[in-house]
Write an enzyme that holds these catalytic residues in place. Sequence first.
Site, mmCIF file in Angstrom:
data_model
loop_
_atom_site.group_PDB
_atom_site.id
_atom_site.type_symbol
_atom_site.label_atom_id
_atom_site.label_comp_id
_atom_site.label_asym_id
_atom_site.label_seq_id
_atom_site.Cartn_x
_atom_site.Cartn_y
_atom_site.Cartn_z
ATOM 1 C CD GLU A 91 7.282 -12.498 -8.911
ATOM 2 O OE1 GLU A 91 6.373 -13.281 -9.159
ATOM 3 O OE2 GLU A 91 7.507 -12.044 -7.785
ATOM 4 C CB CYS A 141 4.437 -2.959 -10.055
ATOM 5 S SG CYS A 141 5.221 -3.191 -8.462
ATOM 6 C CB CYS A 148 14.033 -5.918 0.598
ATOM 7 S SG CYS A 148 14.047 -4.234 1.279
ATOM 8 C CB CYS A 152 8.973 -4.739 6.284
ATOM 9 S SG CYS A 152 9.727 -3.133 5.954
ATOM 10 C CB CYS A 155 7.658 -7.291 3.189
ATOM 11 S SG CYS A 155 8.364 -7.182 1.543
ATOM 12 C CB CYS A 372 2.056 -4.239 -7.147
ATOM 13 S SG CYS A 372 3.463 -3.204 -7.284
HETATM 14 N N1 SAH Z 1 10.558 -1.082 -0.368
HETATM 15 C C1 SAH Z 1 9.594 -0.143 -0.806
HETATM 16 C C2 SAH Z 1 8.890 -0.546 -2.072
HETATM 17 C C3 SAH Z 1 8.523 -1.984 -2.234
HETATM 18 S S1 SAH Z 1 7.266 -2.577 -1.146
HETATM 19 C C4 SAH Z 1 8.597 0.135 0.305
HETATM 20 O O1 SAH Z 1 8.591 -0.566 1.297
HETATM 21 O O2 SAH Z 1 7.840 1.095 0.165
HETATM 22 C C5 SAH Z 1 5.818 -1.786 -1.787
HETATM 23 C C6 SAH Z 1 4.655 -1.742 -0.804
HETATM 24 O O3 SAH Z 1 4.121 -3.055 -0.589
HETATM 25 C C7 SAH Z 1 5.055 -1.222 0.560
HETATM 26 O O4 SAH Z 1 4.142 -0.246 1.002
HETATM 27 C C8 SAH Z 1 4.986 -2.458 1.409
HETATM 28 O O5 SAH Z 1 4.748 -2.140 2.722
HETATM 29 C C9 SAH Z 1 3.874 -3.229 0.785
HETATM 30 N N2 SAH Z 1 3.877 -4.644 1.142
HETATM 31 C C10 SAH Z 1 4.932 -5.460 1.273
HETATM 32 N N3 SAH Z 1 4.541 -6.693 1.640
HETATM 33 C C11 SAH Z 1 3.198 -6.650 1.727
HETATM 34 C C12 SAH Z 1 2.211 -7.612 2.065
HETATM 35 N N4 SAH Z 1 2.515 -8.855 2.391
HETATM 36 N N5 SAH Z 1 0.915 -7.226 2.047
HETATM 37 C C13 SAH Z 1 0.587 -5.955 1.722
HETATM 38 N N6 SAH Z 1 1.475 -5.010 1.409
HETATM 39 C C14 SAH Z 1 2.764 -5.339 1.410
HETATM 40 FE FE1 SF4 Z 2 11.836 -3.977 1.759
HETATM 41 FE FE2 SF4 Z 2 9.496 -5.175 1.792
HETATM 42 FE FE3 SF4 Z 2 10.080 -3.410 3.662
HETATM 43 FE FE4 SF4 Z 2 9.644 -2.573 1.166
HETATM 44 S S1 SF4 Z 2 8.158 -3.551 2.520
HETATM 45 S S2 SF4 Z 2 11.304 -1.957 2.535
HETATM 46 S S3 SF4 Z 2 10.473 -4.308 0.013
HETATM 47 S S4 SF4 Z 2 11.127 -5.356 3.333
#
Ligand code: SAH
Ligand code: SF4
Length: 389
Positions: A91, A141, A148, A152, A155, A372
């Site tokens: 996406e 974005c 990934c 996390c 996420c 995003c």
């Molecule tokens: N992997 C990179 C970029 C992609 S995630 C990173 O982690 O920075 C982009 C942002 O979205 C990150 O700050 C991540 O913590 C946030 N994010 C991911 N899942 C989320 C969620 N469920 N609610 C809010 N923010 C989220």
């Molecule tokens: Fe990966 Fe999601 Fe963590 Fe970003 S926030 S590093 S996309 S697991």
Amino acid sequence: MTMHPVGRLPEEWKEILATRGERPFRTQQIFKWIHARGVLDPDLMTDLGEPLRQWLAEEGLGDAAHISNVHRSSDSTRKVLVKLADGVSIETVIIPANKTNEGDADLGAADVDAEDDGSTESDAAPRVDVSPGSGDRVTQCISTQVGCAMGCVFCASGVAGLKRNLGAHEIVAQVLLGKRVLEGREEVRNIVLMGMGEPLHNYEATSRALRLMTHPLGMNMSPRRITVSTSGLVPEIARLGEDFAGQIGLAVSLHAADDETRTRLMPINRKYPLAELMAGLRRYPLPKRRRIFIEYTLVAGKNDDLDEARKVARLLRDLPVKINLIPMNSIEASSLGAPDMDRVYAFQQVLIDQGYTCFVRKRRGDDVAAACGQLALLGAKPKVRVDRT
Ligand code: SAH
Ligand code: SF4
């Protein structure tokens, strides 16, 4: 594996075309068609001869990616589903700049040039009004991986795990295809690598994509209008800083200011704990007046304590930063969620009182789940269920 034509840099085209006995200026023609105009169908490349067009078709130029669906939300955010050659879908999200709300921090990068970098010509333009002749600004974005590996817990991509890396051509194709769903006078002003995946865990393809997008013969994006978001891969942050002389914008997902809390939310913190990360950020060759974006996803009961906010303030004390607070968007695989907005604003207030620029990132395109950074793997079942409340 040979480089997909969309992933080739001009010097590589030059070499390949030379071996085919083509004249050097063909490089510019082809690169421009692809990267400046977003044309991936050789038949539309009218200034090329038939044999050259046919060869480009055989090379698979048009096969990298296709738009398979566009969801448009009421705030005109568009989530574009891109289908790759192997059938996998990723996406990309197109987010219009909010012209009525100057203070909106949006995705972080959107306003960065105008505010922080009034020195460069076009960036000195007013922040809110769109001057005549220029388009309406949108931020795009894009994703860098399918899923990934960082894991996390809040996420969707992290819960799904890594399916595969994207190639540079697939990263860039999101922008090229994205052009087709722009409306009216819209133009992509900022690109944020905040979609699915950890860009710095796929460094080769990501850095190649950055070179392609910033190339003067192609899209010609200013590197300062591109922001790489990372969970904090310290060696690759250094590499990015070196390879692009600090010109690429940097956003760092912090989410906690003590190692214990951060490791619980982001396993990568075990490998690169906060002290190392902070040292890495201090070394990033940030241009004058630029700041690092700190992203902080607020998860109820996990990292939303006001004491944690005070720790954040202490941790970031000497760094030039802007902080974006993101109330966690719920994901299917977890019962974790956002705190009440009262708590979110109280957390913000602590940081503002400590002298920080701190925004609460508005949700955009919620009705199509297009926020995003929370790009889900559509149709893919999460591998594990995370339930940690
Ligand atoms: N992997 C990179 C970029 C992609 S995630 C990173 O982690 O920075 C982009 C942002 O979205 C990150 O700050 C991540 O913590 C946030 N994010 C991911 N899942 C989320 C969620 N469920 N609610 C809010 N923010 C989220
Ligand atoms: Fe990966 Fe999601 Fe963590 Fe970003 S926030 S590093 S996309 S697991």
